[in-house]
Design a protein around this motif. Structure first.
Motif, short mmCIF file in Angstrom:
data_model
loop_
_atom_site.label_atom_id
_atom_site.label_comp_id
_atom_site.label_asym_id
_atom_site.label_seq_id
_atom_site.Cartn_x
_atom_site.Cartn_y
_atom_site.Cartn_z
N ARG A 15 0.81 -1.21 0.00
CA ARG A 15 0.00 0.00 0.00
C ARG A 15 0.84 1.25 0.00
O ARG A 15 0.43 2.29 -0.49
CB ARG A 15 -0.89 0.00 1.24
CG ARG A 15 -1.94 -1.07 1.25
CD ARG A 15 -3.12 -0.69 0.42
NE ARG A 15 -3.79 0.49 0.95
CZ ARG A 15 -4.65 1.20 0.26
NH1 ARG A 15 -4.92 0.90 -0.97
NH2 ARG A 15 -5.23 2.24 0.80
N HIS A 55 -9.66 -6.05 -2.82
CA HIS A 55 -9.71 -4.63 -3.16
C HIS A 55 -9.88 -3.86 -1.86
O HIS A 55 -10.93 -3.91 -1.22
CB HIS A 55 -10.86 -4.35 -4.12
CG HIS A 55 -10.89 -2.95 -4.63
ND1 HIS A 55 -12.04 -2.33 -5.06
CD2 HIS A 55 -9.90 -2.03 -4.79
CE1 HIS A 55 -11.77 -1.11 -5.46
NE2 HIS A 55 -10.47 -0.89 -5.30
N SER A 56 -8.86 -3.14 -1.47
CA SER A 56 -8.87 -2.48 -0.15
C SER A 56 -9.94 -1.40 -0.05
O SER A 56 -10.40 -1.08 1.05
CB SER A 56 -7.50 -1.89 0.16
OG SER A 56 -7.14 -0.90 -0.79
N GLU A 57 -10.36 -0.84 -1.16
CA GLU A 57 -11.34 0.25 -1.10
C GLU A 57 -12.75 -0.24 -0.77
O GLU A 57 -13.55 0.50 -0.20
CB GLU A 57 -11.34 1.02 -2.42
CG GLU A 57 -10.04 1.79 -2.66
CD GLU A 57 -10.13 2.73 -3.85
OE1 GLU A 57 -11.25 2.87 -4.40
OE2 GLU A 57 -9.11 3.31 -4.22
N CYS A 58 -13.06 -1.50 -1.12
CA CYS A 58 -14.37 -2.03 -0.76
C CYS A 58 -14.26 -3.19 0.22
O CYS A 58 -15.28 -3.63 0.78
CB CYS A 58 -15.14 -2.46 -2.01
SG CYS A 58 -14.46 -3.89 -2.88
N THR A 109 -15.66 0.26 -9.17
CA THR A 109 -14.75 1.40 -9.22
C THR A 109 -13.44 0.99 -9.88
O THR A 109 -13.09 -0.20 -9.92
CB THR A 109 -14.47 1.96 -7.81
OG1 THR A 109 -13.87 0.92 -7.01
CG2 THR A 109 -15.75 2.42 -7.15
N ALA A 154 -4.25 -0.21 -4.42
CA ALA A 154 -5.47 -0.58 -3.69
C ALA A 154 -5.76 -2.08 -3.78
O ALA A 154 -6.85 -2.52 -3.42
CB ALA A 154 -6.66 0.21 -4.24
#
Length: 335
Positions: free
Chosen positions: A4, A148-151, A322, A328
């Motif tokens: 990250r 996916h770190s964003e979701c 996304t 990410a």
């Protein structure tokens, strides 16, 4: 694909500008071929496939995306001999995917840092990972999971056109030879495809190497995606030796990439299976990356059109819709 802390750019691979594109051809249910100019110099596709058509190189790029920079770190992550590692690091540095930085003079020690060209390979590696885990054999159990770190969810990458936010599907993409295109110019060189002893050969990308790992397989697959179907068409367009063509088609059929279909005429047809068609994102991203990062002064090797506009490729998360970025994507080791 990377820690990250190592922020990396989004995928944005533009096609040729409108004044460089050839006249748009009618929409078809397959990639459309166009007779290219005559030139024997290797083009961007040849160079790109030459680099990525070696499984050790793919493994080194994967390790580098996950943070490896030093010789010892690559050796710790991969079952590769020192000689093979030195050869591949030199190749990837010469081709501009790694930047070699000396951090110790006596004795000389160097770090191998991903360059912008090398960092831009993450969408290709991610698409290979997804295809292998979907269509590979029992060895795919060794592949890590991706989150996916964003979701916060595991995901599958989805190829999307950034120009219209619609999925990129094989039947809606038009690809024609550009000024630097042509079969003879696009054939990968053999020098980057040397193999170590079988016991030392990595096996995380076995299905991909059936396509990329042989120079003739890669060009036969490219011909199938461009609409060639019959043996005589392959032999004529590719100027490939008959015995080599027969062997490559046999291997691709045995791997389940192609199937032989009785078209009702005297000539059997070779068509993509579902497994073969699913490889399209890997092919498209590799060719687009090659044209961007090994650009030919004479123009693009291939020009891409999605519907009525130029193709700009992007990978989306299929869970949250996304755009994905390398930073990410978290690698989740299997327990």
């Amino acid at each position: 694909m990377s820690p990250r802390s190592a922020a990396q750019p989004d995928l944005a691979v533009p096609s040729s500008s409108s004044d460089e594109r050839r006249e748009q051809l009618p929409a078809d249910d397959r990639l459309t071929r166009m007779k290219p100019p005559v030139d024997d110099a290797p083009n961007a596709i040849s160079r790109g496939l030459g680099v990525l058509g070696d499984e050790w190189s793919l493994q080194l790029l994967r390790a580098a995306h996950q943070g490896a920079t030093r010789f010892s770190q690559f050796q710790q992550r991969l079952p590769i001999s020192a000689a093979s590692l030195a050869t591949r690091l030199s190749l990837l540095s010469d081709e501009g995917l790694f930047t070699r930085q000396i951090y110790q003079e006596h004795p000389i020690r160097a770090e191998y840092i991903l360059s912008p060209r090398g960092r831009a390979t993450w969408p290709i590696l991610l698409s290979i990972w997804d295809w292998e885990r979907t269509w590979g054999d029992e060895r795919t159990a060794e592949l890590p999971l991706m989150r996916h770190s964003e979701c916060g969810h595991e995901f599958a990458p989805r190829l999307v056109c950034a120009g219209c936010d619609e999925p990129v599907e094989l039947g809606r993409v038009l690809a024609v030879w550009g000024p630097a295109g042509g079969w003879s110019r696009s054939l990968p060189e053999t020098g980057t495809r040397r193999r170590s002893r079988p016991s030392r050969t990595p096996e995380q990308f076995p299905e991909t190497m059936a396509v990329f790992g042989n120079r003739w397989s890669s060009v036969v697959v490219g011909a199938v995606f461009q609409g060639l179907r019959h043996y005589a068409e392959f032999e004529s367009a590719l100027t490939i030796p008959s015995n080599v063509l027969s062997e490559r088609l046999r291997v691709l059929v045995e791997r389940g990439f192609l199937e032989v279909v009785d078209s009702g005429s005297a000539r059997a047809e070779y068509r993509l299976t579902a497994k073969g068609a699913a490889f399209f994102p890997v092919i498209a991203l590799t060719l687009l990356w090659s044209d961007q990062w090994f650009a030919d002064p004479g123009g693009a090797a291939m020009s891409w059109q999605h519907g009525d506009h130029p193709l700009v490729a992007r990978l989306d998360c299929d869970h949250c819709d996304t755009a994905l970025t390398a930073a990410a994507i978290d690698v989740v080791p299997r327990t």
